[in-house]
Scaffold this active site. Sequence first.
Site: not given
Ligand SMILES: [Zn+2]
Lengths: 170, 167
Positions: B47, B52, B96-97, B138-139, B142
């Site tokens: 995701g 981000q 997380c990225l 999670h997304e 953000h």
């Molecule tokens: Zn993340």
Amino acid sequence: MNPWYLLTLVGKDRPGIVAGVTSALYKEGANLGEASMVQLGGNFTIMVLAQYEGTTDELSKAILPVAKDFDLRLHVDPVLEPRHQASIPDVRITVYGADRAGIVAEVTTALAEAGLNILNLETDVGGAIYILIIEGTASQGIDALQKVLDNLAREKNLETRLSPIDTLIG
Amino acid sequence: MAIRDVLVYPDPRLKQISSPVTKFDSALQDFIRDLNDTMLAGPGCVGIAAPQVGHFERIVIVDLTSKPKNPNHGKLVLINPVIVESSGEKIGREGCLSVPDYTGNIVRAKNITLSAYDEEGNPQSYEMKGFEARVAQHEIDHLDGRLFLDRLVCRRSELFPRQNYAE
Ligand SMILES: [Zn+2]
């Protein structure tokens, strides 16, 4: 790069230990890494990685005064590979049962034979219950561990639960 | 194909709250393509959220096509997503990225009902559970300037999920 050390400090619990020890390390120019600081029984236990420019003896000497202030036993070990890639657990296992001697030994021995590499184990005693929570990596797959847990549940009268850990990256 | 730069903690822009999408135009389609390319470039990534990559509109992609064992809707583009209902609690491990080299245990709702618009601007509704519900939560965090780091739970408090006491 300065070398890394593992400091172990153990003593009777009282307020201010964490603040005292970490302040002393900071004043000595040490850089902290991962740590486990936990009360066990009436003791307080600290295990902490620290990066420090001097030798093992020099670090021991620098921290000894604060250890003495708090009546803590101090031990310092050099660490060879402090920043190796931390393993990510892929399985979580919960076991509980009526408290009796030998539960941890039986469970961990059986799981080790089935390929479990333990990364983190915590136990709790609540009244007459003994609880084990384990996170680790399953080197021979999850099914091998499930089989062992089923046996333990049947033969040792324990409640067991295994859940795969699927780490989300997003 | 264009892979965008991913903001990495402690970049303060990760705390920014994103604004709703109002125009479903070709610029949006282009951005979604880039966002998807960026997600696919992240190893194991399931995701991604627009902020981000420094784009502060309420757009996320949830893509569990690589996780067939978990019930899921495949690849979803969710625009202006809102969680309208949630139930249950479950601990799971997240990374997380935008937070490289760290994973931690997080409590999320087990089941969610989510409303969102698709890429063409049609309203949609999804029932999600387990891993897919976790990714969506999670997304969406953000979009509200939240990282999973804001929801870390202490190891000891994980021993038994709170619901066990409540039931
Ligand atoms: Zn993340």
